[in-house]
Design a protein around this motif. Structure first.
Motif, PDB file in Angstrom:
ATOM      1  N   GLU A  87       0.827  -1.209   0.000  1.00  0.00           N
ATOM      2  CA  GLU A  87       0.000   0.000   0.000  1.00  0.00           C
ATOM      3  C   GLU A  87       0.865   1.264   0.000  1.00  0.00           C
ATOM      4  OE1 GLU A  87      -3.922   0.817   2.296  1.00  0.00           O
ATOM      5  OE2 GLU A  87      -2.303   1.721   3.491  1.00  0.00           O
ATOM      6  N   LYS A  88       1.845   1.306   0.869  1.00  0.00           N
ATOM      7  CA  LYS A  88       2.738   2.468   0.954  1.00  0.00           C
ATOM      8  C   LYS A  88       3.460   2.687  -0.373  1.00  0.00           C
ATOM      9  CE  LYS A  88       6.720   1.900   2.796  1.00  0.00           C
ATOM     10  NZ  LYS A  88       7.853   1.630   3.656  1.00  0.00           N
ATOM     11  N   LEU A  89       3.941   1.622  -0.979  1.00  0.00           N
ATOM     12  CA  LEU A  89       4.653   1.724  -2.251  1.00  0.00           C
ATOM     13  C   LEU A  89       3.715   2.096  -3.391  1.00  0.00           C
ATOM     14  CD1 LEU A  89       7.024  -1.311  -1.746  1.00  0.00           C
ATOM     15  CD2 LEU A  89       7.676   1.119  -1.798  1.00  0.00           C
ATOM     16  N   ALA A  90       2.476   1.650  -3.315  1.00  0.00           N
ATOM     17  CA  ALA A  90       1.488   2.004  -4.335  1.00  0.00           C
ATOM     18  C   ALA A  90       1.198   3.502  -4.292  1.00  0.00           C
ATOM     19  CB  ALA A  90       0.211   1.196  -4.144  1.00  0.00           C
ATOM     20  N   VAL A  91       1.076   4.046  -3.114  1.00  0.00           N
ATOM     21  CA  VAL A  91       0.847   5.490  -2.972  1.00  0.00           C
ATOM     22  C   VAL A  91       2.045   6.256  -3.523  1.00  0.00           C
ATOM     23  CG1 VAL A  91       0.570   7.361  -1.279  1.00  0.00           C
ATOM     24  CG2 VAL A  91      -0.803   5.259  -1.087  1.00  0.00           C
ATOM     25  N   ARG A  92       3.232   5.780  -3.244  1.00  0.00           N
ATOM     26  CA  ARG A  92       4.448   6.411  -3.780  1.00  0.00           C
ATOM     27  C   ARG A  92       4.463   6.343  -5.306  1.00  0.00           C
ATOM     28  NH1 ARG A  92      10.113   3.785  -2.661  1.00  0.00           N
ATOM     29  NH2 ARG A  92       9.595   2.779  -4.615  1.00  0.00           N
ATOM     30  N   ALA A  93       4.037   5.208  -5.864  1.00  0.00           N
ATOM     31  CA  ALA A  93       3.978   5.055  -7.324  1.00  0.00           C
ATOM     32  C   ALA A  93       2.976   6.038  -7.918  1.00  0.00           C
ATOM     33  CB  ALA A  93       3.620   3.621  -7.693  1.00  0.00           C
ATOM     34  N   TRP A  94       1.861   6.218  -7.246  1.00  0.00           N
ATOM     35  CA  TRP A  94       0.857   7.179  -7.708  1.00  0.00           C
ATOM     36  C   TRP A  94       1.472   8.566  -7.839  1.00  0.00           C
ATOM     37  CZ3 TRP A  94      -4.121   6.796  -9.400  1.00  0.00           C
ATOM     38  CH2 TRP A  94      -4.794   8.010  -9.590  1.00  0.00           C
ATOM     39  N   GLN A 101       2.074   3.779 -13.747  1.00  0.00           N
ATOM     40  CA  GLN A 101       2.320   3.597 -12.320  1.00  0.00           C
ATOM     41  C   GLN A 101       1.009   3.786 -11.554  1.00  0.00           C
ATOM     42  OE1 GLN A 101       5.035   2.794 -10.395  1.00  0.00           O
ATOM     43  NE2 GLN A 101       6.447   2.537 -12.088  1.00  0.00           N
ATOM     44  N   ARG A 102       0.206   4.721 -12.008  1.00  0.00           N
ATOM     45  CA  ARG A 102      -1.090   4.943 -11.359  1.00  0.00           C
ATOM     46  C   ARG A 102      -2.033   3.763 -11.579  1.00  0.00           C
ATOM     47  NH1 ARG A 102      -2.361  11.474 -11.471  1.00  0.00           N
ATOM     48  NH2 ARG A 102      -0.660  11.928 -10.030  1.00  0.00           N
ATOM     49  N   ILE A 103      -1.988   3.195 -12.757  1.00  0.00           N
ATOM     50  CA  ILE A 103      -2.797   1.999 -13.019  1.00  0.00           C
ATOM     51  C   ILE A 103      -2.355   0.863 -12.089  1.00  0.00           C
ATOM     52  CG2 ILE A 103      -3.279   0.193 -14.726  1.00  0.00           C
ATOM     53  CD1 ILE A 103      -3.158   2.481 -16.875  1.00  0.00           C
ATOM     54  N   ALA A 104      -1.047   0.710 -11.925  1.00  0.00           N
ATOM     55  CA  ALA A 104      -0.526  -0.312 -11.014  1.00  0.00           C
ATOM     56  C   ALA A 104      -0.985  -0.041  -9.582  1.00  0.00           C
ATOM     57  CB  ALA A 104       0.999  -0.362 -11.086  1.00  0.00           C
ATOM     58  N   THR A 105      -1.016   1.228  -9.201  1.00  0.00           N
ATOM     59  CA  THR A 105      -1.488   1.592  -7.868  1.00  0.00           C
ATOM     60  C   THR A 105      -2.894   1.063  -7.635  1.00  0.00           C
ATOM     61  OG1 THR A 105      -0.108   3.563  -7.731  1.00  0.00           O
ATOM     62  CG2 THR A 105      -2.080   3.537  -6.354  1.00  0.00           C
ATOM     63  N   LEU A 106      -3.775   1.270  -8.600  1.00  0.00           N
ATOM     64  CA  LEU A 106      -5.153   0.793  -8.459  1.00  0.00           C
ATOM     65  C   LEU A 106      -5.199  -0.719  -8.294  1.00  0.00           C
ATOM     66  CD1 LEU A 106      -6.958   2.978 -11.154  1.00  0.00           C
ATOM     67  CD2 LEU A 106      -6.894   3.341  -8.669  1.00  0.00           C
ATOM     68  N   ASP A 111      -5.815  -5.531  -4.931  1.00  0.00           N
ATOM     69  CA  ASP A 111      -5.288  -6.840  -4.524  1.00  0.00           C
ATOM     70  C   ASP A 111      -5.084  -6.949  -3.026  1.00  0.00           C
ATOM     71  OD1 ASP A 111      -5.278  -7.598  -7.187  1.00  0.00           O
ATOM     72  OD2 ASP A 111      -3.106  -7.389  -7.443  1.00  0.00           O
ATOM     73  N   THR A 112      -4.736  -5.845  -2.402  1.00  0.00           N
ATOM     74  CA  THR A 112      -4.491  -5.854  -0.958  1.00  0.00           C
ATOM     75  C   THR A 112      -5.728  -5.465  -0.155  1.00  0.00           C
ATOM     76  OG1 THR A 112      -3.651  -3.581  -1.020  1.00  0.00           O
ATOM     77  CG2 THR A 112      -2.023  -5.366  -1.236  1.00  0.00           C
ATOM     78  N   GLU A 113      -6.825  -5.252  -0.861  1.00  0.00           N
ATOM     79  CA  GLU A 113      -8.091  -4.855  -0.234  1.00  0.00           C
ATOM     80  C   GLU A 113      -7.905  -3.631   0.661  1.00  0.00           C
ATOM     81  OE1 GLU A 113      -9.832  -8.347   1.548  1.00  0.00           O
ATOM     82  OE2 GLU A 113      -9.882  -9.397  -0.372  1.00  0.00           O
ATOM     83  N   SER A 114      -7.167  -2.661   0.134  1.00  0.00           N
ATOM     84  CA  SER A 114      -6.860  -1.445   0.874  1.00  0.00           C
ATOM     85  C   SER A 114      -8.090  -0.561   1.043  1.00  0.00           C
ATOM     86  CB  SER A 114      -5.776  -0.658   0.125  1.00  0.00           C
ATOM     87  OG  SER A 114      -5.603   0.613   0.703  1.00  0.00           O
ATOM     88  N   ALA A 115      -8.176   0.049   2.190  1.00  0.00           N
ATOM     89  CA  ALA A 115      -9.239   1.022   2.455  1.00  0.00           C
ATOM     90  C   ALA A 115      -9.060   2.277   1.600  1.00  0.00           C
ATOM     91  CB  ALA A 115      -9.237   1.395   3.933  1.00  0.00           C
ATOM     92  N   LYS A 116      -7.892   2.449   1.006  1.00  0.00           N
ATOM     93  CA  LYS A 116      -7.608   3.618   0.181  1.00  0.00           C
ATOM     94  C   LYS A 116      -8.078   3.460  -1.269  1.00  0.00           C
ATOM     95  CE  LYS A 116      -3.694   5.208   2.856  1.00  0.00           C
ATOM     96  NZ  LYS A 116      -2.357   5.754   2.827  1.00  0.00           N
ATOM     97  N   LEU A 117      -8.586   2.305  -1.625  1.00  0.00           N
ATOM     98  CA  LEU A 117      -8.954   2.066  -3.020  1.00  0.00           C
ATOM     99  C   LEU A 117      -9.965   3.084  -3.527  1.00  0.00           C
ATOM    100  CD1 LEU A 117      -8.766   0.474  -5.648  1.00  0.00           C
ATOM    101  CD2 LEU A 117     -10.477  -1.109  -4.710  1.00  0.00           C
ATOM    102  N   ALA A 118     -11.028   3.320  -2.806  1.00  0.00           N
ATOM    103  CA  ALA A 118     -12.070   4.255  -3.258  1.00  0.00           C
ATOM    104  C   ALA A 118     -11.488   5.660  -3.476  1.00  0.00           C
ATOM    105  CB  ALA A 118     -13.217   4.300  -2.260  1.00  0.00           C
ATOM    106  N   GLU A 119     -10.627   6.078  -2.591  1.00  0.00           N
ATOM    107  CA  GLU A 119      -9.989   7.393  -2.720  1.00  0.00           C
ATOM    108  C   GLU A 119      -9.193   7.498  -4.019  1.00  0.00           C
ATOM    109  OE1 GLU A 119      -6.264   9.795  -0.616  1.00  0.00           O
ATOM    110  OE2 GLU A 119      -7.173   8.106   0.457  1.00  0.00           O
ATOM    111  N   TYR A 120      -8.448   6.435  -4.340  1.00  0.00           N
ATOM    112  CA  TYR A 120      -7.608   6.467  -5.537  1.00  0.00           C
ATOM    113  C   TYR A 120      -8.403   6.230  -6.810  1.00  0.00           C
ATOM    114  CZ  TYR A 120      -3.500   7.556  -2.940  1.00  0.00           C
ATOM    115  OH  TYR A 120      -2.589   8.234  -2.166  1.00  0.00           O
ATOM    116  N   VAL A 121      -9.511   5.535  -6.727  1.00  0.00           N
ATOM    117  CA  VAL A 121     -10.406   5.435  -7.885  1.00  0.00           C
ATOM    118  C   VAL A 121     -10.931   6.827  -8.212  1.00  0.00           C
ATOM    119  CG1 VAL A 121     -12.666   4.593  -8.655  1.00  0.00           C
ATOM    120  CG2 VAL A 121     -11.019   3.000  -7.650  1.00  0.00           C
ATOM    121  N   THR A 122     -11.327   7.562  -7.203  1.00  0.00           N
ATOM    122  CA  THR A 122     -11.810   8.934  -7.409  1.00  0.00           C
ATOM    123  C   THR A 122     -10.715   9.809  -8.019  1.00  0.00           C
ATOM    124  OG1 THR A 122     -13.374   8.737  -5.585  1.00  0.00           O
ATOM    125  CG2 THR A 122     -12.761  10.980  -6.247  1.00  0.00           C
TER     126      THR A 122
END
Length: 142
Positions: A87-94, A101-106, A111-122
């Protein structure tokens, strides 16, 4: 003839069928400049859930690789492994601003069922780039 990790005689699938060889070659590849080899190994490391700690340690090197594709493939593999670092690395990639890199973040956040998914979809929908928006809709539907 000795086997070398960049030898075209073996495919990455053959290497992946033997986790101990995959791990050893991946360790050697960390110091290599062979991006083609590294991204393929990173992809295969994502399948080593039984050796998660070892695979994750190598992927954490690959994710900082100067080659964008190696870095992205490593990030995706960390997501598949549900790494605690993903999750931390995905945010950094974003934050790189690169579309793929942003697509990979999503994908990683899904995949990790992160609570941040909805925020990054937006954020992806607001970004507006075609492929990023398509991927946002795909992960939203899962």
């Amino acid at each position: 003839m000795p086997w070398h990790y960049n030898n075209k005689l073996r495919s990455s699938e053959e290497v992946a069928s033997n986790p101990s060889i995959l791990l050893k070659l991946s360790e050697l590849a960390v110091a290599s400049a062979e991006a083609e080899t590294k991204w393929q190994l990173a992809y295969q490391l994502g399948s080593l859930s039984n050796q998660k700690e070892q695979a994750e340690a190598i992927l954490l090197h690959f994710v900082t690789d100067a080659d964008e594709y190696v870095s992205r493939r490593a990030l995706l593999a960390l997501g598949v492994l549900e790494s605690s670092q993903a999750e931390k690395l995905a945010v950094r990639a974003w934050d790189t601003g690169y579309e793929y890199q942003r697509i990979a973040t999503l994908s990683v956040l899904r995949d990790t069922e992160s609570a941040k998914l909805a925020e990054y979809v937006t954020k992806a929908l607001k970004d507006g780039r075609e492929y990023l928006v398509q991927n946002a809709h795909e992960v939203e539907g899962t």
